[in-house]
Design an enzyme around this catalytic site. Structure first.
Site, short mmCIF file in Angstrom:
data_model
loop_
_atom_site.label_atom_id
_atom_site.label_comp_id
_atom_site.label_asym_id
_atom_site.label_seq_id
_atom_site.Cartn_x
_atom_site.Cartn_y
_atom_site.Cartn_z
CG ASP A 96 2.64 2.20 -7.00
OD1 ASP A 96 2.49 2.58 -5.82
OD2 ASP A 96 1.74 1.65 -7.65
CG HIS A 147 -5.07 4.81 -8.42
ND1 HIS A 147 -4.17 3.92 -7.85
CD2 HIS A 147 -6.08 4.04 -8.92
CE1 HIS A 147 -4.62 2.68 -8.01
NE2 HIS A 147 -5.77 2.73 -8.64
CG HIS A 154 0.08 3.75 -11.05
ND1 HIS A 154 -1.20 3.98 -11.48
CD2 HIS A 154 0.03 3.75 -9.69
CE1 HIS A 154 -2.00 4.11 -10.44
NE2 HIS A 154 -1.27 3.98 -9.34
CG ASN A 186 -4.83 -1.02 -8.59
OD1 ASN A 186 -4.85 -0.61 -9.75
ND2 ASN A 186 -5.83 -0.82 -7.75
ZN LIG Z 1 -1.96 3.93 -7.43
#
Ligand SMILES: [Zn+2]
Length: 444
Positions: free
Chosen positions: A304, A177, A231, A277
């Site tokens: 996600d 992330h 992501h 996010n």
């Molecule tokens: Zn994340």
């Protein structure tokens, strides 16, 4: 013996064929004339894809069963066409031990609607300091291969280096992330730019993602290990990944349906359903993400899926939780924004939603071809069906659905997981059982 005949499906959107499934395995493909008792799924006109695989979901169990459970999340996954989902480690307690990973595995198996694959935490308690029991998780019954502190960035370069070194011998991967906490702190909730300035919301600049990805691909090169970028949200990150792949660095990446379709302009109403996010970005980034998925720079679509209870999400924008639902709508979004405009064909959808994520996550039995002898994980899509998303009918326990009220063309009609219909029964007239054929008892 359980037997299922999927009749007349267009394999990867091409020629129509029947698929005969016995005891979880595809036995025959072509023009099949079965005998004896067989359940029939009429797939005339439907596109058959290998079962979808999602590298990135939050199932919230243990700890936040008010938002989602492994059972409700599995049901949402099956409804969305998924035959495998990777459950992120940021539960309570965190999945940072072999026992915790095995517990998630067992809860998923007990549901039996989709393969629930535990993701292990990179660091103990997601605290970013001390490596979790990576080796013990890998050697456990859960055979964990994907590790992530998702929700948090592994921001300490030394910790990231050690994690990459540690997982290399057993073929593990670190899913990052990417969010430099100094450039985009915990309050950052809106793409830093014109909209954040106008709305007075703390900005989350693209460079906070890009600088971490740039560092991590260099660490992957240095260690000879494998990094996966969760992501991806900016054009700059795409440039870094494209460069790294050209150097032969072992990097893969995913993009979410919402980053492929929604832009930061939606935030002008301060509706917390759009708070996520990394944040929604401007249209230039969305265009770059679509192009990168099409040309293979980005390998996979991952949802996600992030369910939240009402009391966590329905707040003033700055105070609301990050995240949105995604499992049940991902295929419809991909159909609408990529397939219908001609950017991806159905073989391309199979690549980014099944084959590539299965390979990245190390699932040997998923993302396989639709041919005899292969495990029967199959998703059937009606490419022409129009659906209007209704958040109130979701299988998820939560309702933070950014697609509510939107109409898409293309939807999952049925899902077959390990030879069993896990979605579609009772909701479609296409399933008939059993079929009594003209030659009962004949061999097959
Ligand atoms: Zn994340």
């Amino acid at each position: 013996m359980s037997r299922l005949l999927i009749r007349g499906a267009r394999l990867l959107g091409a020629e129509a064929a029947d698929l005969l499934v016995e005891d979880g395995v595809i036995r025959e493909v072509g023009s099949v004339r079965p005998s004896g008792d067989v359940e029939v799924l009429d797939a005339d006109g439907l596109v058959a894809l290998p079962g979808l695989v999602d590298l990135h979901v939050h199932l919230r169990e243990p700890g936040r069963e008010d938002a989602e459970t492994i059972a409700t999340g599995s049901a949402a996954a099956a409804a969305g066409g998924y035959t495998a989902v990777f459950a992120m480690a940021n539960t309570s307690p965190v999945t940072d031990t072999a026992e915790a990973a095995e517990r998630v595995l067992d809860l998923g198996r007990a549901c039996g609607l989709t393969q629930v694959v535990p993701v292990g935490a990179v660091t103990k308690g997601l605290a970013g300091a001390e490596l979790a029991e990576l080796g013990l998780m890998a050697r456990s019954r859960a055979a964990v291969r994907v590790f992530s502190d998702d929700g948090h960035c592994v921001h300490d370069a030394r910790v990231m280096r050690r994690a990459l070194e540690y997982v290399k011998p057993f073929g593990g991967v670190i899913s990052q992330h990417a969010q430099d906490p100094r450039l985009a702190g915990p309050d950052a909730c809106c793409h830093e730019g014109e909209v954040s300035g106008r709305l007075g919301l703390p900005g989350w600049p693209g460079i906070a993602e890009e600088s971490i990805v740039a560092r991590d691909v260099m660490l992957a090169r240095h260690t000879g290990s494998r990094v996966h970028v969760a992501h991806v949200s900016t054009a700059g990150t795409v440039e870094v990944i494209r460069w790294a792949k050209a150097q032969g660095i072992d990097v893969t990446a995913e993009v979410t349906p919402h980053h492929l379709a929604l832009t930061t302009d939606l935030l002008t109403g301060y509706d917390p359903v759009y708070k996520v996010n990394p944040p929604l970005r401007p249209s230039e980034d969305v265009e770059a993400l679509r192009a990168a998925l099409v040309d293979g720079t980005i390998d996979a679509v991952a949802t996600d899926h992030a369910p939240h209870a009402r009391h966590d999400k329905e707040h003033a924008f700055a105070d609301a939780a990050f995240g949105m639902l995604g499992l049940e709508t991902a295929m419809s979004v991909v159909s609408e924004v990529l397939v219908r405009p001609g950017l991806l064909d159905w073989a391309g959808v199979a690549r980014v939603m099944s084959i590539a994520p299965a390979r990245i996550g190390g699932l040997a039995a998923q993302g396989r071809s639709l041919s005899a002898g292969e495990p029967a994980h199959i998703t059937l899509v009606d490419a022409e069906r129009e659906i209007t998303v209704d958040a109130t009918t979701s299988r998820s326990r939560s309702r933070n659905n950014p697609w509510h009220g939107r109409t898409f063309r293309g939807a999952v009609e049925a899902t077959v997981h390990a030879g069993r219909i896990t979605h579609g029964r009772g909701e479609t007239s296409r399933i008939h059982r059993p079929l009594k054929t003209a030659k009962p008892g004949a061999d097959l």
